[in-house]
Write an enzyme that holds these catalytic residues in place. Structure first.
Site, short mmCIF file in Angstrom:
data_model
loop_
_atom_site.label_atom_id
_atom_site.label_comp_id
_atom_site.label_asym_id
_atom_site.label_seq_id
_atom_site.Cartn_x
_atom_site.Cartn_y
_atom_site.Cartn_z
N ARG A 38 4.76 2.13 37.00
CA ARG A 38 4.83 1.76 35.58
C ARG A 38 3.59 2.28 34.84
O ARG A 38 3.68 2.81 33.74
CB ARG A 38 4.89 0.23 35.50
CG ARG A 38 5.11 -0.35 34.14
CD ARG A 38 4.84 -1.85 34.16
NE ARG A 38 3.45 -2.14 34.53
CZ ARG A 38 2.44 -2.25 33.67
NH1 ARG A 38 2.65 -2.11 32.39
NH2 ARG A 38 1.21 -2.50 34.08
N ASP A 43 14.89 -8.36 20.46
CA ASP A 43 14.97 -9.61 21.23
C ASP A 43 15.38 -10.77 20.31
O ASP A 43 16.14 -11.65 20.72
CB ASP A 43 13.61 -9.91 21.87
CG ASP A 43 13.03 -8.67 22.53
OD1 ASP A 43 13.19 -8.51 23.74
OD2 ASP A 43 12.47 -7.83 21.81
N ARG A 55 19.02 -10.50 19.82
CA ARG A 55 19.74 -10.98 21.02
C ARG A 55 19.70 -12.51 21.08
O ARG A 55 20.70 -13.17 21.40
CB ARG A 55 19.09 -10.40 22.28
CG ARG A 55 19.38 -8.93 22.47
CD ARG A 55 18.63 -8.37 23.67
NE ARG A 55 19.00 -6.99 23.93
CZ ARG A 55 18.19 -6.08 24.44
NH1 ARG A 55 16.94 -6.40 24.76
NH2 ARG A 55 18.61 -4.85 24.65
N HIS A 61 7.25 -7.29 23.51
CA HIS A 61 8.64 -6.88 23.75
C HIS A 61 8.71 -6.57 25.24
O HIS A 61 8.36 -5.48 25.68
CB HIS A 61 8.98 -5.65 22.91
CG HIS A 61 10.28 -5.01 23.32
ND1 HIS A 61 11.49 -5.65 23.21
CD2 HIS A 61 10.56 -3.80 23.87
CE1 HIS A 61 12.46 -4.85 23.64
NE2 HIS A 61 11.92 -3.73 24.06
P1 NAD Z 1 15.72 9.54 26.10
O1 NAD Z 1 15.07 10.04 27.36
O2 NAD Z 1 17.18 9.64 25.92
O3 NAD Z 1 15.04 10.28 24.85
C1 NAD Z 1 13.68 10.56 24.75
C2 NAD Z 1 13.56 11.85 23.96
O4 NAD Z 1 12.18 12.09 23.71
C3 NAD Z 1 14.11 13.07 24.72
O5 NAD Z 1 15.10 13.71 23.95
C4 NAD Z 1 12.86 13.94 24.93
O6 NAD Z 1 13.14 15.33 24.88
C5 NAD Z 1 12.00 13.50 23.74
N1 NAD Z 1 10.58 13.81 23.89
C6 NAD Z 1 9.80 13.66 24.98
N2 NAD Z 1 8.55 14.08 24.70
C7 NAD Z 1 8.55 14.47 23.39
C8 NAD Z 1 7.55 14.99 22.51
N3 NAD Z 1 6.31 15.19 22.93
N4 NAD Z 1 7.93 15.28 21.25
C9 NAD Z 1 9.18 15.11 20.82
N5 NAD Z 1 10.17 14.63 21.61
C10 NAD Z 1 9.85 14.32 22.87
O7 NAD Z 1 15.24 8.05 25.95
P2 NAD Z 1 15.93 6.95 25.00
O8 NAD Z 1 16.95 6.21 25.77
O9 NAD Z 1 16.25 7.57 23.70
O10 NAD Z 1 14.70 5.94 24.82
C11 NAD Z 1 13.59 6.32 24.04
C12 NAD Z 1 12.51 5.24 24.11
O11 NAD Z 1 12.98 4.09 23.43
C13 NAD Z 1 12.19 4.81 25.55
O12 NAD Z 1 10.80 4.64 25.65
C14 NAD Z 1 12.90 3.47 25.66
O13 NAD Z 1 12.29 2.63 26.61
C15 NAD Z 1 12.69 2.97 24.25
N6 NAD Z 1 13.53 1.83 23.87
C16 NAD Z 1 12.91 0.89 23.13
C17 NAD Z 1 13.60 -0.25 22.75
C18 NAD Z 1 12.87 -1.30 21.94
O14 NAD Z 1 13.40 -2.39 21.69
N7 NAD Z 1 11.65 -1.03 21.51
C19 NAD Z 1 14.95 -0.42 23.12
C20 NAD Z 1 15.57 0.58 23.85
C21 NAD Z 1 14.85 1.71 24.23
#
Ligand code: NAD
Length: 318
Positions: free
Chosen positions: A92, A153, A156, A180
Site C-alpha cells: 500500500r 461514503d 452510501r 475516506h
Molecule cells: P483507472 O486505472 O481506470 O484510471 C486511472 C487513469 O489515470 C488511467 O487512465 C491512467 O492512464 C491515468 N494516469 C496515470 N498517471 C497519469 C498522469 N501522470 N497523468 C494523467 N493521467 C494519468 O482508475 P479509476 O478506476 O479511474 O480510479 C481512479 C482513482 O480514483 C483511483 O485512485 C481510485 O482509487 C480512485 N477512486 C476514488 C474514489 C473516492 O471516493 N475518492 C472512488 C472510486 C475510485
C-alpha cells in the site's frame, strides 16, 4: 438577450473508469458547456472523448474533447482522477509513494498558469493524503483545493439508512466524516429523517433500531467499496455522480453543504492534514468548515481517523 446557454469548463485529469464516468455524468447533468479530458494514455483519452462526444445530441450543448494540461488553466474546476493502480506484490505504501510522485510531477503542470478562480477537486485515492499533497505542491489557498473525501461514503450511508427505513434517500440527513477509508466515522448523533433522530424514527415506524442495527449499517457502508471491487473490479458510477454533485455545487455557486476533504485548521484541535467534515461549498471552493457537536465516541473516532492519516503523512515524509 441571454442565449440561455450554460457556461462552465471542467478539465478531468485521468480518463480511466472514474474520469470517464464523471464526464458522462457531468454531460448528462447539463451543468457545463465544456469538458476536457486529459490522460497520459493518448489512445485511451481520445477513444473516451470520441465515445462521449457522440452523445452530445442527447444532452444540453457541451463540447467534450481530449485536451492537454493547458486546458486546466482556464477551467472552472479541474478534477484529478489520475493515478497508478497497484502492481502485483506492491505494498500500500509503495503504491502511495508512486502516486505521490505522479502528483508531484502532474500538479505543477496543472497549475503552471492557472486562473485565480480555478478550483482543484482531487478524487484519486487515498484521497485525503493526495489532496494534502496537491495543496502543498500547488501552493493554492486551501479553499481552492478540495478532496471528494467522504462525499461518496455519506451518499452510501444515506442510501443504506433509507433502505432500512423505507423512505427516499433525499429525506435522510446524515454524514460520514473523517478519512475516506477504513477509519471513516458515521455520525449517528445528528442522523435524522424529517427532523426525527434515527432511533426515534425507527421506533415510531416499528423498525429495528439500537446499537447493533447501527453497527451493521456502518459496517455495510464501510465495506461497500471492498464488496463492489470484489464483485466487479472497480467502483465508478456513484463516485462519478458524487463528483458531479460537487462540481455543480462549485460551478453553480450553490453554498451547498457536503462532506468533502479539507485542510484542518484547529477543528477538534487538529492541524495540517486533510480530512472530511461538512463544508459549505460555493464558486470559490470551501466557504466554511462546519464543526458539529459530536458525541464523545464520535469525537474519539474522528481523532483516531486523523491519527491514521497523520501516520501515513509521516511514513511518506511529507
Ligand atoms: P483507472 O486505472 O481506470 O484510471 C486511472 C487513469 O489515470 C488511467 O487512465 C491512467 O492512464 C491515468 N494516469 C496515470 N498517471 C497519469 C498522469 N501522470 N497523468 C494523467 N493521467 C494519468 O482508475 P479509476 O478506476 O479511474 O480510479 C481512479 C482513482 O480514483 C483511483 O485512485 C481510485 O482509487 C480512485 N477512486 C476514488 C474514489 C473516492 O471516493 N475518492 C472512488 C472510486 C475510485
Amino acid at each position: 438577450m441571454s442565449t440561455g446557454r450554460v457556461k462552465g469548463k471542467v478539465a478531468i485529469v485521468g480518463a480511466g473508469d472514474v474520469g470517464a464516468t464523471t464526464a458522462y455524468s457531468l454531460m448528462s447533468s447539463g451543468a457545463v458547456s465544456e469538458i476536457a479530458l486529459i490522460d497520459i494514455d493518448q489512445e485511451k483519452v481520445e477513444g473516451e472523448a470520441m465515445d462521449l462526444s457522440h452523445g452530445t445530441g442527447f444532452v444540453k450543448p457541451v463540447d467534450v474533447y481530449a485536451g492537454t494540461y493547458e486546458d486546466c488553466w482556464d477551467a472552472d474546476v479541474v478534477v484529478i482522477t489520475a493515478g497508478a493502480s497497484q502492481k502485483p506484490g506492491e505494498s500500500r505504501l509503495e503504491l502511495l509513494e508512486r502516486n505521490v510522485s505522479i502528483f508531484e510531477d502532474m500538479v505543477p503542470k496543472i497549475t503552471e498558469r492557472i486562473s485565480p478562480e480555478t478550483v482543484l477537486l482531487v478524487v484519486t485515492n487515498p484521497v485525503d493524503v493526495l489532496s494534502y499533497v496537491t495543496w502543498q505542491v500547488s501552493d493554492l489557498p486551501y479553499e481552492r483545493v478540495i478532496g471528494s473525501g467522504t462525499a461518496l461514503d455519506t451518499a452510501r450511508f444515506k442510501q443504506v439508512i433509507s433502505e432500512h427505513c423505507d423512505v427516499a434517500t433525499k429525506n435522510v440527513h446524515a454524514y460520514v466524516i473523517g478519512e475516506h477509508g477504513d477509519s471513516e466515522v458515521p455520525l449517528w448523533s445528528s442522523a435524522h429523517l424529517a427532523g426525527i433522530p434515527f432511533d426515534e424514527y425507527c421506533e415510531l415506524t416499528n423498525r429495528p433500531h439500537g446499537q447493533e442495527v447501527k453497527d451493521d449499517i456502518a459496517e455495510e457502508v464501510r465495506g461497500a467499496a471492498y464488496e463492489i471491487i470484489e464483485k466487479k473490479g472497480a467502483t465508478y458510477y456513484a463516485i462519478g455522480m458524487a463528483t458531479t454533485d460537487i462540481i455543480e455545487g462549485l460551478i453553480r455557486d450553490e453554498d451547498t453543504i457536503m462532506t468533502v476533504s479539507t485542510l484542518m485548521q484547529g477543528q477538534y484541535g487538529l492541524e495540517d492534514l486533510y480530512l472530511s467534515l461538512p463544508c459549505v461549498v460555493n464558486r470559490r471552493g470551501i466557504r466554511q468548515v462546519l464543526e458539529l457537536d459530536l458525541s464523545e465516541d464520535e469525537r474519539e473516532a474522528f481523532i483516531e481517523s486523523a491519527n491514521v492519516l497523520e501516520d501515513t503523512i509521516e511514513e511518506l515524509g511529507l
